[in-house]
Design a protein around this motif. Structure first.
Motif, PDB file in Angstrom:
ATOM      1  N   VAL A 280       0.837  -1.203   0.000  1.00 54.45           N
ATOM      2  CA  VAL A 280       0.000   0.000   0.000  1.00 54.45           C
ATOM      3  C   VAL A 280       0.872   1.252   0.000  1.00 54.45           C
ATOM      4  O   VAL A 280       0.610   2.214  -0.748  1.00 54.45           O
ATOM      5  CB  VAL A 280      -0.965  -0.002   1.203  1.00 54.45           C
ATOM      6  N   VAL A 281       1.915   1.257   0.812  1.00 56.65           N
ATOM      7  CA  VAL A 281       2.838   2.386   0.864  1.00 56.65           C
ATOM      8  C   VAL A 281       3.457   2.621  -0.503  1.00 56.65           C
ATOM      9  O   VAL A 281       3.534   3.753  -0.998  1.00 56.65           O
ATOM     10  CB  VAL A 281       3.935   2.142   1.920  1.00 56.65           C
ATOM     11  N   SER A 282       3.909   1.529  -1.134  1.00 56.49           N
ATOM     12  CA  SER A 282       4.528   1.647  -2.447  1.00 56.49           C
ATOM     13  C   SER A 282       3.549   2.170  -3.485  1.00 56.49           C
ATOM     14  O   SER A 282       3.876   3.046  -4.288  1.00 56.49           O
ATOM     15  CB  SER A 282       5.080   0.280  -2.874  1.00 56.49           C
ATOM     16  N   ALA A 283       2.317   1.624  -3.474  1.00 52.54           N
ATOM     17  CA  ALA A 283       1.316   2.038  -4.457  1.00 52.54           C
ATOM     18  C   ALA A 283       0.864   3.473  -4.232  1.00 52.54           C
ATOM     19  O   ALA A 283       0.455   4.162  -5.168  1.00 52.54           O
ATOM     20  CB  ALA A 283       0.110   1.106  -4.412  1.00 52.54           C
ATOM     21  N   ALA A 284       0.958   3.957  -2.986  1.00 48.98           N
ATOM     22  CA  ALA A 284       0.560   5.330  -2.683  1.00 48.98           C
ATOM     23  C   ALA A 284       1.504   6.332  -3.323  1.00 48.98           C
ATOM     24  O   ALA A 284       1.161   7.499  -3.489  1.00 48.98           O
ATOM     25  CB  ALA A 284       0.502   5.546  -1.177  1.00 48.98           C
ATOM     26  N   GLY A 285       2.722   5.899  -3.657  1.00 49.79           N
ATOM     27  CA  GLY A 285       3.641   6.764  -4.377  1.00 49.79           C
ATOM     28  C   GLY A 285       4.711   7.386  -3.527  1.00 49.79           C
ATOM     29  O   GLY A 285       5.810   7.639  -3.979  1.00 49.79           O
TER      30      GLY A 285
END
Length: 314
Positions: A280-285
Motif C-alpha cells: 500500500v505504501v509503495s502504491a501510494a507513491g
C-alpha cells in the motif's frame, strides 16, 4: 320340404345379396370415418406438440437474450465504493476508478474482487480486513468491493457463490452503509468449498442480524427472489472476460483480485499484513501520502455470523 316357384327363390337370393352389399357398404363407410377420425386426431395432436415445442423454443430464446435487470444503484460498475466512516459513496461522487487515479490526492483506492466461497478470499479478509477498515474509516483510503460468482459450480448444485453475491447486492441496494460490516460477516460465515453452503434463510439471517442493517424484511425477500442473480452472473461473465474496472488487466487472474491504485497485489495465503501494508505504501507513491489510520483497540480477526462486526474500527 315345400317347393316354391323358381321366381320366388331368385327374388329371395337377390334380396339377401342386396342386404349383404348394403351391410358391407355401411361397414366400409364406418371404417373410412374411423380412419379419417384417427388421421384428424393425429394431425391435431401433432399440431399441439409442434405449437408447444415452438412456444418452449421461443421462451428459451427470449430468456437467453433478455438482458439482466439493473444492478444495485450503488454498484454502477459492478462494485460498491466505501468511504470515510465506512459509509457508501454514491456513484459519481468519487472519481471513476482507473489504474492511475485515486479518489483524491491524499487517498489510496483499494479495489477487491471477491467470491464469498473462495477460501483464499477468506484468508485475505482475515489477514487484512482490520487494516483496511482503519484506512477507510479514517478517510485515508476508499474501498471498492466487487462481489463475483466464480465458484458457482463448487457447492453441490446450490450455487452458493451466486446466492451470496446476490445477498451482498441486496444489501448494497437497501442498506449500503452497512455493506462493509455485511461483507465481513459473509466471510466470517464462509462455508467450505465443495459443500452446499448456507441456505437462503441462513444467508438472510447472517446479513440482517448485522448491527445497523436497515430494511431487513426487504433484504430477506431480495435474497429469496435472487433479485440480482442474473445481474451477478452477467457481471461475473464480463469480469472473467476481461472487463475489470479499476485496472488495465485484460485477463482476470482469479479471486481474490486485490488492486491498490490500479496495481495488482500478488496475494497468496503465505502473505502477511506487513507485506500488504508495504505494498500500500509503495502504491501510494510516497510515504508522505501513505494512509495512517487512527489507532484503535485491539482488533478481532473477523466478525461472527451473527453480525458482531462493528461498522467502525475496533
Amino acid at each position: 320340404m315345400t317347393n316354391r316357384p323358381e321366381g320366388d327363390a331368385r327374388a329371395e337370393r337377390n334380396a339377401r345379396r342386396a342386404a349383404a352389399r348394403e351391410r358391407a357398404q355401411r361397414t366400409r363407410t364406418q371404417q373410412k370415418r374411423r380412419q379419417r377420425g384417427v388421421r384428424i386426431g393425429l394431425q391435431v395432436g401433432l399440431g399441439v406438440v409442434l405449437i408447444a415445442a415452438a412456444t418452449i423454443v421461443t421462451l428459451v430464446l427470449v430468456n437467453s437474450s433478455r438482458p439482466a435487470g439493473p444492478g444495485p444503484d450503488t454498484m454502477a460498475d459492478g462494485g460498491i465504493t466505501i468511504g470515510a466512516g465506512l459509509k457508501a459513496v454514491e456513484p459519481g461522487a468519487a472519481s471513476t476508478p482507473s489504474p492511475s487515479s485515486t479518489a483524491s490526492a491524499e487517498q489510496v483506492r483499494i479495489t477487491l474482487y471477491v467470491d464469498y466461497l473462495c477460501p483464499i478470499c477468506g484468508s485475505f479478509e482475515q489477514t487484512n480486513s482490520e487494516y483496511i477498515e482503519g484506512l477507510v474509516d479514517s478517510g485515508a483510503a476508499t474501498l471498492d468491493v466487487h462481489p463475483v460468482a466464480i465458484l458457482t459450480n463448487r457447492s453441490q448444485g446450490t450455487k452458493y457463490s451466486l446466492r451470496a453475491a446476490n445477498a451482498a447486492a441486496c444489501v448494497a441496494q437497501e442498506s449500503p452503509d452497512s455493506f462493509f460490516a455485511v461483507n465481513r460477516a459473509l466471510f466470517a460465515a464462509q462455508p467450505e468449498e465443495g459443500t452446499p453452503g448456507l441456505t437462503d434463510e441462513q444467508l438472510a439471517d447472517v446479513v440482517t442480524t448485522v448491527p445497523g442493517v436497515r430494511k431487513g424484511s426487504t433484504i430477506e425477500q431480495c435474497i429469496e427472489d435472487q433479485r440480482y442473480g442474473k445481474w451477478v452472473d452477467e457481471r461475473t461473465t464480463a469480469v472473467t472476460g476481461g472487463d475489470i474496472p479499476g485496472s488495465e488487466l485484460t485477463t482476470f487472474p482469479g479471486t481474490p483480485l486485490v488492486l491498490v491504485n490500479g496495481q495488482q497485489y500478488p496475494y497468496s495465503t503465505a502473505s502477511t499484513n506487513d507485506e500488504f501494508r508495504t505494498f500500500v505504501v509503495s502504491a501510494a507513491g510516497s510515504t508522505e501520502t501513505t494512509p495512517t489510520p487512527t489507532p484503535s483497540a485491539t482488533p478481532t480477526a473477523s466478525a461472527t455470523p451473527s453480525g458482531s462486526a462493528s461498522p467502525t474500527a475496533g
